[in-house]
Motif scaffolding. Structure first.
Motif, PDB file in Angstrom:
ATOM      1  N   PHE A 148       0.836  -1.206   0.000  1.00  0.00           N
ATOM      2  CA  PHE A 148       0.000   0.000   0.000  1.00  0.00           C
ATOM      3  C   PHE A 148       0.868   1.252   0.000  1.00  0.00           C
ATOM      4  O   PHE A 148       0.614   2.198  -0.745  1.00  0.00           O
ATOM      5  N   SER A 149       1.879   1.273   0.851  1.00  0.00           N
ATOM      6  CA  SER A 149       2.663   2.508   0.968  1.00  0.00           C
ATOM      7  C   SER A 149       3.455   2.770  -0.321  1.00  0.00           C
ATOM      8  O   SER A 149       3.644   3.910  -0.716  1.00  0.00           O
ATOM      9  N   ARG A 150       3.861   1.691  -1.011  1.00  0.00           N
ATOM     10  CA  ARG A 150       4.580   1.883  -2.297  1.00  0.00           C
ATOM     11  C   ARG A 150       3.663   2.460  -3.370  1.00  0.00           C
ATOM     12  O   ARG A 150       4.089   3.235  -4.209  1.00  0.00           O
ATOM     13  N   GLN A 151       2.383   2.067  -3.317  1.00  0.00           N
ATOM     14  CA  GLN A 151       1.446   2.541  -4.349  1.00  0.00           C
ATOM     15  C   GLN A 151       1.194   4.048  -4.275  1.00  0.00           C
ATOM     16  O   GLN A 151       0.782   4.659  -5.253  1.00  0.00           O
ATOM     17  N   LEU A 152       1.436   4.615  -3.087  1.00  0.00           N
ATOM     18  CA  LEU A 152       1.143   6.037  -2.894  1.00  0.00           C
ATOM     19  C   LEU A 152       1.870   6.919  -3.886  1.00  0.00           C
ATOM     20  O   LEU A 152       1.326   7.887  -4.408  1.00  0.00           O
ATOM     21  N   LYS A 153       3.145   6.574  -4.124  1.00  0.00           N
ATOM     22  CA  LYS A 153       3.998   7.416  -4.957  1.00  0.00           C
ATOM     23  C   LYS A 153       3.418   7.587  -6.355  1.00  0.00           C
ATOM     24  O   LYS A 153       3.357   8.699  -6.894  1.00  0.00           O
ATOM     25  N   SER A 154       2.934   6.471  -6.900  1.00  0.00           N
ATOM     26  CA  SER A 154       2.421   6.539  -8.267  1.00  0.00           C
ATOM     27  C   SER A 154       1.134   7.371  -8.341  1.00  0.00           C
ATOM     28  O   SER A 154       0.685   7.749  -9.421  1.00  0.00           O
ATOM     29  N   LEU A 155       0.549   7.661  -7.180  1.00  0.00           N
ATOM     30  CA  LEU A 155      -0.670   8.473  -7.155  1.00  0.00           C
ATOM     31  C   LEU A 155      -0.358   9.923  -6.787  1.00  0.00           C
ATOM     32  O   LEU A 155      -1.255  10.700  -6.454  1.00  0.00           O
ATOM     33  N   GLY A 156       0.921  10.279  -6.816  1.00  0.00           N
ATOM     34  CA  GLY A 156       1.307  11.668  -6.537  1.00  0.00           C
ATOM     35  C   GLY A 156       1.379  11.988  -5.055  1.00  0.00           C
ATOM     36  O   GLY A 156       1.481  13.156  -4.661  1.00  0.00           O
ATOM     37  N   SER A 157       1.345  10.971  -4.216  1.00  0.00           N
ATOM     38  CA  SER A 157       1.468  11.193  -2.767  1.00  0.00           C
ATOM     39  C   SER A 157       2.862  10.804  -2.311  1.00  0.00           C
ATOM     40  O   SER A 157       3.714  10.426  -3.116  1.00  0.00           O
ATOM     41  N   GLU A 158       3.092  10.862  -0.999  1.00  0.00           N
ATOM     42  CA  GLU A 158       4.458  10.700  -0.495  1.00  0.00           C
ATOM     43  C   GLU A 158       4.506   9.816   0.739  1.00  0.00           C
ATOM     44  O   GLU A 158       3.602   9.886   1.582  1.00  0.00           O
ATOM     45  N   THR A 159       5.567   9.032   0.849  1.00  0.00           N
ATOM     46  CA  THR A 159       5.805   8.342   2.121  1.00  0.00           C
ATOM     47  C   THR A 159       7.101   8.883   2.706  1.00  0.00           C
ATOM     48  O   THR A 159       8.078   9.092   1.988  1.00  0.00           O
ATOM     49  N   ILE A 160       7.082   9.114   4.009  1.00  0.00           N
ATOM     50  CA  ILE A 160       8.274   9.598   4.712  1.00  0.00           C
ATOM     51  C   ILE A 160       8.572   8.566   5.797  1.00  0.00           C
ATOM     52  O   ILE A 160       7.789   8.413   6.731  1.00  0.00           O
ATOM     53  N   GLN A 161       9.671   7.826   5.631  1.00  0.00           N
ATOM     54  CA  GLN A 161       9.987   6.775   6.602  1.00  0.00           C
ATOM     55  C   GLN A 161      11.204   7.172   7.431  1.00  0.00           C
ATOM     56  O   GLN A 161      12.039   7.967   6.993  1.00  0.00           O
ATOM     57  N   GLY A 162      11.290   6.626   8.651  1.00  0.00           N
ATOM     58  CA  GLY A 162      12.413   6.931   9.533  1.00  0.00           C
ATOM     59  C   GLY A 162      12.276   8.266  10.237  1.00  0.00           C
ATOM     60  O   GLY A 162      13.262   8.798  10.742  1.00  0.00           O
ATOM     61  N   ARG A 163      11.086   8.823  10.280  1.00  0.00           N
ATOM     62  CA  ARG A 163      10.839  10.095  10.979  1.00  0.00           C
ATOM     63  C   ARG A 163       9.683   9.907  11.950  1.00  0.00           C
ATOM     64  O   ARG A 163       8.621   9.373  11.600  1.00  0.00           O
ATOM     65  N   THR A 164       9.884  10.365  13.183  1.00  0.00           N
ATOM     66  CA  THR A 164       8.847  10.268  14.218  1.00  0.00           C
ATOM     67  C   THR A 164       8.010  11.541  14.225  1.00  0.00           C
ATOM     68  O   THR A 164       8.563  12.644  14.152  1.00  0.00           O
ATOM     69  N   VAL A 165       6.713  11.379  14.315  1.00  0.00           N
ATOM     70  CA  VAL A 165       5.824  12.535  14.464  1.00  0.00           C
ATOM     71  C   VAL A 165       5.848  12.938  15.941  1.00  0.00           C
ATOM     72  O   VAL A 165       5.579  12.118  16.820  1.00  0.00           O
ATOM     73  N   THR A 166       6.191  14.190  16.211  1.00  0.00           N
ATOM     74  CA  THR A 166       6.269  14.638  17.609  1.00  0.00           C
ATOM     75  C   THR A 166       5.077  15.497  18.004  1.00  0.00           C
ATOM     76  O   THR A 166       4.824  15.694  19.183  1.00  0.00           O
ATOM     77  N   HIS A 167       4.386  16.018  17.019  1.00  0.00           N
ATOM     78  CA  HIS A 167       3.171  16.796  17.310  1.00  0.00           C
ATOM     79  C   HIS A 167       2.194  16.603  16.159  1.00  0.00           C
ATOM     80  O   HIS A 167       2.573  16.616  14.989  1.00  0.00           O
ATOM     81  N   LEU A 168       0.923  16.441  16.509  1.00  0.00           N
ATOM     82  CA  LEU A 168      -0.114  16.247  15.493  1.00  0.00           C
ATOM     83  C   LEU A 168      -1.361  16.982  15.964  1.00  0.00           C
ATOM     84  O   LEU A 168      -1.933  16.624  17.004  1.00  0.00           O
ATOM     85  N   GLY A 169      -1.765  18.012  15.252  1.00  0.00           N
ATOM     86  CA  GLY A 169      -2.970  18.745  15.642  1.00  0.00           C
ATOM     87  C   GLY A 169      -2.992  20.115  15.016  1.00  0.00           C
ATOM     88  O   GLY A 169      -1.984  20.611  14.512  1.00  0.00           O
ATOM     89  N   ASN A 170      -4.173  20.715  15.016  1.00  0.00           N
ATOM     90  CA  ASN A 170      -4.346  22.072  14.495  1.00  0.00           C
ATOM     91  C   ASN A 170      -3.780  22.244  13.096  1.00  0.00           C
ATOM     92  O   ASN A 170      -3.136  23.238  12.776  1.00  0.00           O
ATOM     93  N   GLY A 171      -3.963  21.237  12.280  1.00  0.00           N
ATOM     94  CA  GLY A 171      -3.578  21.334  10.880  1.00  0.00           C
ATOM     95  C   GLY A 171      -2.098  21.146  10.600  1.00  0.00           C
ATOM     96  O   GLY A 171      -1.648  21.393   9.486  1.00  0.00           O
ATOM     97  N   GLU A 172      -1.336  20.685  11.603  1.00  0.00           N
ATOM     98  CA  GLU A 172       0.091  20.492  11.328  1.00  0.00           C
ATOM     99  C   GLU A 172       0.640  19.241  12.017  1.00  0.00           C
ATOM    100  O   GLU A 172       0.227  18.883  13.117  1.00  0.00           O
ATOM    101  N   ALA A 173       1.572  18.611  11.298  1.00  0.00           N
ATOM    102  CA  ALA A 173       2.340  17.511  11.879  1.00  0.00           C
ATOM    103  C   ALA A 173       3.779  17.976  11.948  1.00  0.00           C
ATOM    104  O   ALA A 173       4.319  18.464  10.947  1.00  0.00           O
ATOM    105  N   VAL A 174       4.384  17.834  13.124  1.00  0.00           N
ATOM    106  CA  VAL A 174       5.792  18.199  13.271  1.00  0.00           C
ATOM    107  C   VAL A 174       6.594  16.915  13.428  1.00  0.00           C
ATOM    108  O   VAL A 174       6.209  16.025  14.200  1.00  0.00           O
ATOM    109  N   LEU A 175       7.687  16.817  12.678  1.00  0.00           N
ATOM    110  CA  LEU A 175       8.513  15.614  12.715  1.00  0.00           C
ATOM    111  C   LEU A 175       9.743  15.842  13.593  1.00  0.00           C
ATOM    112  O   LEU A 175      10.053  16.987  13.957  1.00  0.00           O
ATOM    113  N   ASP A 176      10.455  14.753  13.914  1.00  0.00           N
ATOM    114  CA  ASP A 176      11.562  14.866  14.874  1.00  0.00           C
ATOM    115  C   ASP A 176      12.775  15.606  14.324  1.00  0.00           C
ATOM    116  O   ASP A 176      13.694  15.925  15.078  1.00  0.00           O
TER     117      ASP A 176
END
Ligand SMILES: Cc1cc2nc3c(=O)[nH]c(=O)nc-3n(C[C@H](O)[C@H](O)[C@H](O)COP(=O)(O)OP(=O)(O)OC[C@H]3O[C@@H](n4cnc5c(N)ncnc54)[C@H](O)[C@@H]3O)c2cc1C
Length: 397
Positions: free
Chosen positions: A169-197
């Protein structure tokens, strides 16, 4: 006095990249949600701290099973099973998708009565199942111990190897113009923003917390607890069992929310290996294998399959289910923050229900008609769900 900058606000001022949806966590649930959104035309970023399918998704049995604990659970599991059937032809062979069927094994007359109740329930809702007599059960599964009362065969239940599907599933994203970001932890999620480590920021009008058993780290107050499970896998013994075999007593032990439990739950893999489960424990955050639980689990398996003791177990592992108090997942917006959505709390059914979860989520984001009512899964059913508060820092104003 120097004040610690809030990472969320700092990121706001460094300028983040924008998406329609940011999904945090690339287990089977997050990957399915991200793909469903991308297929619906949304531009998605899927963020994973390690690699796709590394969490509970790698630890699970991959049994795609219709359950009837409640009408809501039935609707979600059955709809999802239908979506898995539809998807199966396009899955890679390494996903090992197979419609092996489940046999619910009745040890005595009381459990046989439960098999009959389940049969009637499924029949009324159009799910094929067949009651098995003592001798029919012995013919279908000759390695089961003699003297069992009978069983119920649910033929459309299936088996899959979930981490391969999450990666697919995650590989298919790219061909649909979306993105996968691996090896990064989400440290904040809310109010329209995700902050990574690394301090980078992703902006989106819709954020999805799909972090499984760790979902409460970014969304405090979630009624999600870790529920530890053990599994063992044997060497190759093709034909030793032919269906997923589950004791009907499983319904009693799996549903106890207070005590440690083991139950007979055995699955034939395409490789000829036998997957032996399962256990459930609360309040255990240590991933180490517990020898007592493992022994109890293997003894339980040997009670039903006496010859299992002579098979060689080649690997044992544990994983953490994300459990909610009412055994239903959390799918929907968090009260107070219309940007923040949840797709977690799937306990022991997250492989089964991932596709219907994704359908609900993508449908809600795009306004398309839903196949099942989403209300029973809304986070608003729990009062304590709240959003992470960011206190505004004057230096940023
Ligand atoms: C022993 C066992 C047997 C099971 N058997 C079955 C079964 O037969 N059938 C069934 O349907 N279900 C089964 N389950 C349940 C199933 O495995 C889970 O419900 C399902 O995998 C949950 O998927 P998920 O995507 O929500 O969570 P996960 O697979 O845990 O994915 C969450 C992801 O989020 C990532 N993450 C967490 N925090 C962050 C962060 N801050 N930043 C970025 N990424 C983060 C993690 O690394 C992880 O990859 C079983 C579970 C266990 C433990």
């Amino acid at each position: 006095m120097r004040r610690e900058a809030n990472p969320g606000l700092t990121a706001r001022y460094t300028g983040g990249r924008s998406f329609d949806v940011v999904v945090a966590g690339s287990g089977i649930v997050g990957s399915a949600c991200a793909l469903a959104c991308a297929q619906a035309g949304l531009r998605v970023a899927l963020v994973e701290r390690e690699f796709a399918g590394c969490g509970a998704t790698a630890a699970g049995m991959g049994h795609i099973v219709v359950m009837d604990d409640s009408e809501a659970q039935f609707a979600l599991t059955r709809r999802s099973q239908q979506l898995w059937h539809r998807l199966s032809a396009s899955l890679p062979a390494s996903a090992e998708y197979e419609t092996a069927g489940t046999i619910w094994v009745a040890a005595d007359e009381e459990e046989l009565a439960e098999a009959s109740r389940k049969h009637a329930y499924l029949e009324q809702r159009g799910v094929p199942s067949q009651l098995l007599s003592r001798s029919e059960l012995a013919t279908l599964e000759p390695n089961l111990r003699k003297g069992l009362a009978g069983g119920l065969l649910v033929s459309e239940d299936a088996v899959v190897y979930p981490p391969v599907v999450a990666r697919h599933f995650s590989r298919q994203l790219k061909s649909l113009g979306s993105e996968t970001i691996q090896g990064r932890t989400v440290t904040h999620l809310g109010n329209g923003e995700a902050v990574l480590d690394d301090g980078s920021q992703l902006l989106a009008p819709k954020l999805v917390n799909a972090m499984g058993a760790d979902a409460a780290v970014c969304t405090p107050g979630l009624p999600v607890k870790k529920r530890k499970g053990h599994l063992a896998i044997t060497d190759r013994y093709p034909g030793f069992v032919r269906h997923q075999l589950v004791e009907l007593g499983y319904l009693k032990s799996a549903h106890s929310v207070t005590t440690d439990s083991v139950a007979f739950n055995v699955q034939p893999r395409q490789t000829g290996q036998i997957l032996i489960g399962s256990s459930r424990q609360y309040g255990k955050d240590d991933p180490a294998v517990n020898q007592d639980i493992l022994s109890a689990m293997l003894q339980r398996a040997a009670l039903y399959l006496p010859d299992v003791s002579s098979l060689s177990v080649i690997r044992v592992w544990t994983g953490f289910r994300a459990a909610t108090p009412d055994k239903l997942p959390l799918i929907g917006p968090v009260p107070g923050d219309p940007t923040l959505w949840l797709a977690t709390g799937h306990e022991g059914l997250g492989i089964t229900t991932a596709l219907a979860t994704a359908e609900i989520l993508a449908g809600a984001f795009t306004g398309s008609a839903l196949s099942i009512p989403p209300e029973p899964f809304l986070p608003t059913r729990f009062q304590q769900v709240r959003i992470p508060q960011i206190s505004l820092d004057e230096e940023m104003l």
